[in-house]
Design a protein around this motif. Structure first.
Motif, short mmCIF file in Angstrom:
data_model
loop_
_atom_site.label_atom_id
_atom_site.label_comp_id
_atom_site.label_asym_id
_atom_site.label_seq_id
_atom_site.Cartn_x
_atom_site.Cartn_y
_atom_site.Cartn_z
N ALA A 78 -3.90 -8.37 48.07
CA ALA A 78 -3.57 -7.76 49.35
C ALA A 78 -2.26 -8.33 49.89
CB ALA A 78 -4.70 -7.97 50.35
N PHE A 81 0.62 -6.76 47.85
CA PHE A 81 0.80 -5.35 48.20
C PHE A 81 1.55 -5.23 49.53
CE2 PHE A 81 -0.80 -1.34 50.07
CZ PHE A 81 -0.46 -0.45 49.07
N ALA A 82 1.12 -6.02 50.54
CA ALA A 82 1.78 -5.97 51.84
C ALA A 82 3.22 -6.46 51.75
CB ALA A 82 0.99 -6.82 52.84
N THR A 98 -2.14 8.01 49.73
CA THR A 98 -3.19 7.03 49.53
C THR A 98 -4.47 7.80 49.23
OG1 THR A 98 -4.28 5.08 50.47
CG2 THR A 98 -3.82 6.88 51.99
N GLU A 102 -9.16 3.61 49.71
CA GLU A 102 -8.27 2.48 49.96
C GLU A 102 -8.97 1.43 50.81
OE1 GLU A 102 -5.81 0.71 48.60
OE2 GLU A 102 -4.55 2.50 48.75
N SER A 103 -8.73 0.16 50.50
CA SER A 103 -9.32 -0.93 51.27
C SER A 103 -8.66 -1.03 52.64
CB SER A 103 -9.14 -2.26 50.53
OG SER A 103 -7.77 -2.63 50.51
N ASN A 106 -5.24 -2.95 52.41
CA ASN A 106 -4.13 -2.17 51.87
C ASN A 106 -3.77 -1.01 52.79
OD1 ASN A 106 -4.10 -3.90 49.73
ND2 ASN A 106 -4.50 -2.35 48.17
N ALA A 109 -1.47 -2.22 55.38
CA ALA A 109 -0.10 -2.36 54.89
C ALA A 109 0.60 -1.00 54.83
CB ALA A 109 -0.10 -3.02 53.52
N CYS A 149 -0.53 5.31 46.05
CA CYS A 149 -1.35 4.08 45.99
C CYS A 149 -2.77 4.44 45.58
CB CYS A 149 -1.38 3.38 47.35
SG CYS A 149 0.25 3.09 48.06
N PRO A 151 -6.55 2.59 44.13
CA PRO A 151 -7.33 1.44 43.63
C PRO A 151 -7.98 1.80 42.30
CG PRO A 151 -8.57 2.59 45.33
CD PRO A 151 -7.26 3.32 45.19
N ASP A 180 -4.06 -1.00 42.61
CA ASP A 180 -4.77 -2.22 42.98
C ASP A 180 -5.87 -2.44 41.95
OD1 ASP A 180 -6.17 -4.31 44.08
OD2 ASP A 180 -6.71 -3.28 45.94
N THR A 201 -1.45 -5.01 41.19
CA THR A 201 -1.86 -6.23 41.88
C THR A 201 -3.31 -6.56 41.55
OG1 THR A 201 -2.47 -4.92 43.85
CG2 THR A 201 -0.26 -5.89 43.80
#
Length: 418
Positions: A78, A81-82, A98, A102-103, A106, A109, A149, A151, A180, A201
């Motif tokens: 995280a 990513f940020a 996205t 997405e978490s 993230n 960010a 983005c 995951p 991610d 990441t």
């Protein structure tokens, strides 16, 4: 290899939260922490120069299928990513994609990126089965899509996204592709070259079983070139002792994934327990199994399982704020398996779960919503700024986040909540 406690067998079914460090990894972490305490950080860095600047990079490159020059260590996925998004040179005409999976960290960010650049944020819709709609992506991709983005495996459920297929779809276009791999690396094969992403990441303390506050980022040359005029990504390296322990964890890591029967056995144990509901969207599942019980709250299920020697995790819906809350999920139990688990572990979990839910709790949960049909246009996240800006990840404190509806087809922006 299960640990013993109070004379009973302890079953660890939470490598997605924190993997059990092998004894050799703990020994390295302890040795170098003591060394720094006695001689100081400069002497530590000098002694660990080969580990930190050569060996660790080579091991990460071998694990991730990336050139050694593309891999960088950091304090976590995280954070990396940020850091990268904080330097991306986007503008108001750019679109960023996205996903509903997405978490919260993230997504925060991404919201910060939008606030800084004025870019347009869009959420890729889902198929009726819960998979990402790749046909929609193929129809709507264009020169104005600057960043995508995805995951590999979300934190709140075990669906495995086809990141390689997405990479091939995006390859002819100008967009940067970020994956991610926090909940994938160590339990599934992860190959940055085959994925075709520009940013990959991951965390070192989950399935890789390294120490906390360690992670990595793979940055492709194109992404590094884009960041160079802005000073490059401000990645914070992990503490020297932790980095040395991560190198040891990677040295012990084998490419073997969990036994093929363990994750299906885990899901079957949940399905065979009266009153439980699996939260398992998508056609392909990983070794992460998320579920809830109609009568017993997730926190109570977790505690009762721990009392019976089985350690799992309670997850809150707002950790995946664009997916779980819209399906009526508030809290859930997350269990996960690693290659050091056994079929006996799954059998003990099944017995413990049935025992743990025999006492009823606070009442039934609401009926889950069906997966939405793919929309003809992307679902935008609210453009209204929230007081205090996007949420920041706080590893030491688990905070609930509330979804603020804005009338845009069931999505919203995040703010700290009660």
């Amino acid at each position: 290899m299960n640990e013993k406690s109070h004379g009973g067998r302890r079953i660890h079914l939470n490598p997605a939260g924190a993997g059990r460090m092998p004894a050799a990894v703990r020994a390295v972490l302890t040795e170098w922490t003591r060394f720094e305490d006695r001689y100081g950080p400069y002497e530590l860095d000098e002694r660990l120069e080969d580990v930190l600047h050569r060996r660790l990079g080579r091991r990460l490159a071998a694990l991730l299928g990336a050139p050694p020059g593309d891999t960088f260590t950091c304090t976590g996925a995280a954070d990396a990513f940020a850091a990268v998004l904080s330097r991306l040179p986007l503008g108001p005409r750019d679109r960023v994609w996205t996903t509903p999976y997405e978490s919260a960290a993230n997504l925060g960010a991404v919201l910060a990126l939008r606030a800084r650049t004025g870019c347009r944020l869009e959420v890729v819709p889902l198929r009726p089965d819960g998979d990402l709609d790749l046909e929609w992506m193929a129809r709507h991709i264009g020169a104005d899509v600057a960043l995508v983005c995805v995951p590999h495996v979300p934190s709140g459920c075990g669906v495995v996204h086809p990141v390689e297929d997405i990479g091939r779809l995006l390859a002819p276009h100008r967009c940067l592709y970020a994956v991610d791999a926090s909940y994938a690396v160590g339990q599934l094969p992860v190959d940055a070259a085959r994925i075709g992403c520009h940013l990959l990441t991951g965390d070192g303390w989950r399935f890789l079983r390294g120490p906390y506050a360690t992670g990595f980022a793979c940055l492709a040359p194109r992404l590094r070139d884009a960041l160079t005029p802005y000073g490059g990504p401000p990645l914070v390296p992990p503490h020297g002792a932790a980095a040395a322990a991560l190198e040891q964890a990677l040295a012990l890591h084998t490419p073997a994934t969990a036994r093929p029967d363990l994750a299906p056995g885990l899901r079957a144990a949940v399905q065979d327990t009266a009153g439980t509901e699996l939260i398992a969207p998508g056609r392909l599942q990983s070794g992460i199994v998320t579920f809830r019980h109609q009568d017993v709250p997730a926190a109570l299920v977790r505690r009762r399982l721990a009392d019976r020697g089985v350690h799992v995790w309670k997850t809150v819906a707002e950790e995946v704020p664009l997916y779980l809350p819209e399906r009526g999920v508030v809290t859930a139990v997350r269990a996960s398996v690693h290659h050091d688990n056994s079929a006996e572990d799954i059998a003990l979990f099944a017995d413990a779960l049935k025992d743990a839910v025999t006492v009823t709790g606070t009442g039934p949960f609401p009926a889950p919503a069906r997966h939405p049909q793919p929309q003809p246009v992307p679902v935008p996240v609210s453009s209204r700024p929230e007081a205090g800006g996007p949420p920041r990840a706080r590893p030491a404190v688990r905070r609930h986040l509330a979804l603020v509806p804005d009338g845009s087809a069931g999505t919203g922006s995040l703010r700290p909540g009660a």
